[in-house]
Design a protein around this motif. Structure first.
Motif, short mmCIF file in Angstrom:
data_model
loop_
_atom_site.label_atom_id
_atom_site.label_comp_id
_atom_site.label_asym_id
_atom_site.label_seq_id
_atom_site.Cartn_x
_atom_site.Cartn_y
_atom_site.Cartn_z
N VAL A 1 0.86 -1.18 0.00
CA VAL A 1 0.00 0.00 0.00
C VAL A 1 0.90 1.23 0.00
CG1 VAL A 1 -1.82 1.26 1.21
CG2 VAL A 1 -1.78 -1.24 1.28
N SER A 2 0.77 2.08 -1.01
CA SER A 2 1.63 3.25 -1.14
C SER A 2 0.83 4.55 -1.05
CB SER A 2 2.40 3.22 -2.46
OG SER A 2 3.14 4.42 -2.62
N GLY A 3 1.22 5.38 -0.08
CA GLY A 3 0.69 6.73 0.01
C GLY A 3 1.76 7.74 -0.31
N SER A 4 2.83 7.27 -0.96
CA SER A 4 3.99 8.11 -1.27
C SER A 4 3.90 8.66 -2.68
CB SER A 4 5.28 7.28 -1.14
OG SER A 4 6.39 7.97 -1.66
N ALA A 5 4.38 9.90 -2.84
CA ALA A 5 4.40 10.53 -4.16
C ALA A 5 5.82 10.72 -4.68
CB ALA A 5 3.69 11.89 -4.10
N SER A 6 6.79 10.05 -4.06
CA SER A 6 8.17 10.25 -4.47
C SER A 6 8.48 9.52 -5.78
CB SER A 6 9.12 9.76 -3.38
OG SER A 6 9.33 8.37 -3.48
N PRO A 7 9.47 10.00 -6.54
CA PRO A 7 9.90 9.30 -7.75
C PRO A 7 10.41 7.89 -7.46
CG PRO A 7 10.79 11.52 -7.71
CD PRO A 7 10.20 11.27 -6.36
N VAL A 8 11.02 7.69 -6.29
CA VAL A 8 11.52 6.37 -5.91
C VAL A 8 10.35 5.40 -5.77
CG1 VAL A 8 12.72 5.05 -4.13
CG2 VAL A 8 13.56 7.31 -4.79
N SER A 9 9.30 5.84 -5.08
CA SER A 9 8.12 4.98 -4.91
C SER A 9 7.45 4.70 -6.25
CB SER A 9 7.13 5.62 -3.94
OG SER A 9 7.67 5.72 -2.64
N ARG A 10 7.44 5.71 -7.11
CA ARG A 10 6.86 5.49 -8.44
C ARG A 10 7.58 4.35 -9.16
NH1 ARG A 10 5.96 9.68 -13.56
NH2 ARG A 10 5.50 8.02 -15.07
N LYS A 11 8.90 4.38 -9.13
CA LYS A 11 9.68 3.34 -9.78
C LYS A 11 9.40 1.98 -9.15
CE LYS A 11 12.88 1.83 -12.62
NZ LYS A 11 12.61 1.76 -14.08
N LEU B 1 1.55 8.22 -8.74
CA LEU B 1 2.78 7.80 -9.39
C LEU B 1 3.68 9.02 -9.57
CD1 LEU B 1 1.52 5.28 -12.13
CD2 LEU B 1 2.88 4.74 -10.09
N GLY B 2 4.47 9.31 -8.54
CA GLY B 2 5.40 10.43 -8.61
C GLY B 2 4.80 11.76 -8.25
N PRO B 3 5.67 12.77 -8.06
CA PRO B 3 5.23 14.09 -7.58
C PRO B 3 4.42 14.89 -8.59
CG PRO B 3 7.57 14.12 -8.12
CD PRO B 3 7.14 12.68 -8.19
N GLU B 4 4.48 14.52 -9.86
CA GLU B 4 3.73 15.27 -10.88
C GLU B 4 2.37 14.67 -11.17
OE1 GLU B 4 5.11 18.00 -11.68
OE2 GLU B 4 7.03 17.51 -10.74
N ASP B 5 2.00 13.61 -10.47
CA ASP B 5 0.72 12.94 -10.72
C ASP B 5 -0.44 13.91 -10.47
OD1 ASP B 5 -1.62 11.22 -10.50
OD2 ASP B 5 -0.21 9.55 -10.33
N ALA B 6 -1.34 13.99 -11.44
CA ALA B 6 -2.47 14.93 -11.33
C ALA B 6 -3.40 14.59 -10.17
CB ALA B 6 -3.26 14.93 -12.65
N SER B 7 -3.37 13.34 -9.72
CA SER B 7 -4.26 12.94 -8.63
C SER B 7 -3.93 13.65 -7.31
CB SER B 7 -4.20 11.42 -8.42
OG SER B 7 -2.92 11.04 -7.93
#
Length: 455
Positions: free
Chosen positions: A279-289, A339-345
């Protein structure tokens, strides 16, 4: 130090993932450490034979100053009563904070009242094992093999809540605590130990409110830790910093021959899991990868809609049923908010929460509690025994909703993000294996590595 003194160190984490980082540093050095969700009573401590270090995981990093004050005050009041030479307020190793959210300055202001007679608070943030370095007050962090000054770090300079625009930790902290902040720099930490001690005494004689230690390698980490530990032999000391404090203390204890307990949660029977929930609540590029890699490796990905995150009244049944169905069929699942810091969500979720009157400073708590309720439900319905939670700001709120009271490290997975055993009064939750990771921790295959731990 008295040989009968059981507790060597007590720490309070500004977020749950950061607390597991500190717990890992202690446990890997052979000192039994248990991390609690609230400061433990003597009765609760008595359940853990050979316990040496105690941690309390908090959520202060995501809180406004009034809420942070209330939480830290309660934790420090109890921790200061434990028989521990060092009481540590654990910050993130990237020191991300601001005057309004997760204020480390406010935590210092609140905490030091419980340690009368201590005029200067040591501050140690460097942790070479994690790729964190402080040099002439400037802080650096490693990412994907490169070391960046903090204000140029690809993630921390763009943190969605507390972006780091200043690498000098003294200047950054000065915005939160307008008091004198001194520095024990790399040159002052080198040389004959007696000369280093004399330099330290001279620094303390000027009575700065806070004294920052440079840390470049294991040698300066040990030297800094020795100065802090020696001072603690004259009375309990309050310290602020990253898990570098724990790495420093264990190095000092090793040198001093302080006996290890050698007792940690039993990992002898650890076996890989057929399937897990991440379960991911992170917006970091690392978490996206990590999310993208997990899906490539066969995990079933489920994006959590912003509408579901914002809705506190109804349960997203279709989403939860999909997760349970996949898990029950033997497939691992990753639930994620972005998925990452630029995600529109991210903006959409904030707008929806704002429309409900939920302030930006409370966004992390709201999302974390939602994720926690859903995670517990999925665990129960799918009969899971291993779970991953990703996201430093939300992890404490997630675990708070899961009905657990403590954790102990089972096995290292990636530095700062171990697999742990959960303690709970709920028989259905007790013994679950849980891995918590901050946004920057772990390699691309972290989720699969948690699944396969025990091979």
């Amino acid at each position: 130090m008295s040989k009968n003194r059981q507790l060597l160190l007590a720490f309070y984490g500004d977020d749950f993932t950061g607390s597991t980082d500190a717990m890992e540093a202690l446990a890997l050095s052979g000192h039994r450490t248990v991390l609690f969700l609230a400061a433990p009573s003597p009765d609760m401590l008595s359940r853990f034979e050979g316990i040496r270090c105690v941690g309390v995981a908090g959520t202060s990093r995501a809180k406004s100053r009034p809420e942070l004050k209330k939480e830290v005050e309660s934790a420090m009041e109890r921790l200061s009563l434990l028989d521990a030479p060092v009481v540590h307020y654990k910050t993130c190793s990237t020191f991300d904070s601001s005057p309004d959210i997760g204020s480390i300055g406010e935590a210092i202001r609140v905490s030091r009242g419980f340690f009368p007679g201590q005029r200067t608070v040591p501050l140690l943030v460097g942790a070479p094992a994690l790729g964190r370095y402080t040099l002439f007050g400037q802080h650096f962090a490693r990412m994907e093999g490169e070391v960046y000054r903090l204000d140029r770090h690809p993630v921390m300079s763009r943190h969605p809540v507390t972006p780091m625009h200043e690498a000098d930790l003294r200047l950054h902290l000065k915005e939160q605590l307008d008091e004198e902040i001194g520095l024990m720099n790399i040159l002052e930490l080198e040389g004959d130990p007696s000369l280093v001690s004399e330099r330290y005494r001279r620094k303390l004689s000027t009575e700065p409110s806070v004294l920052l230690f440079d840390v470049l390698g294991e040698d300066t980490l040990l030297t800094s830790g020795q100065l802090i530990w020696d001072a603690a032999q004259g009375g309990q000391r309050f310290v602020v910093g990253s898990s570098g404090v724990e790495y420093a203390m264990t190095a000092v204890w090793e040198k001093a021959g302080i006996a290890k307990t050698g007792r940690t949660a039993d990992s002898a029977g650890l076996k890989p899991a057929n399937h897990i929930l991440a379960v991911s609540g992170s917006a970091s590029p690392v978490s996206r990868k990590q999310i993208e890699t997990a899906i490539d490796q066969g995990f079933h990905g489920i994006r959590i809609p912003a509408a579901a995150l914002a809705d506190s009244e109804s349960i997203p049944r279709a989403m939860l049923e999909e997760a349970v169905r996949m898990l029950s069929g033997g497939k691992s699942v990753v639930l994620y908010t972005a998925l990452g810091p630029e995600d529109a969500s991210i903006a959409e979720t904030r707008d929806r929460l704002s429309a409900q009157g939920i302030a930006g400073s409370l966004t992390g708590e709201h999302i974390g509690r939602q994720l926690g309720r859903w995670t517990k439900r999925i665990i129960q319905e799918a009969g899971l025994r291993r779970v991953v939670i990703a996201g430093g700001d939300t992890s404490g709120f997630v675990t708070g909703e899961m009905g657990i009271y403590g954790m102990e490290m089972l096995a290292p997975i990636s530095p700062g993000a171990p697999l742990c055993r959960v303690y709970s009064e709920d028989a259905g939750m007790d013994g679950i294996e849980l891995a918590l990771k901050g946004g920057q921790f772990g390699g691309p295959d972290y989720f699969a590595r948690v699944r396969d731990a025990g091979l």
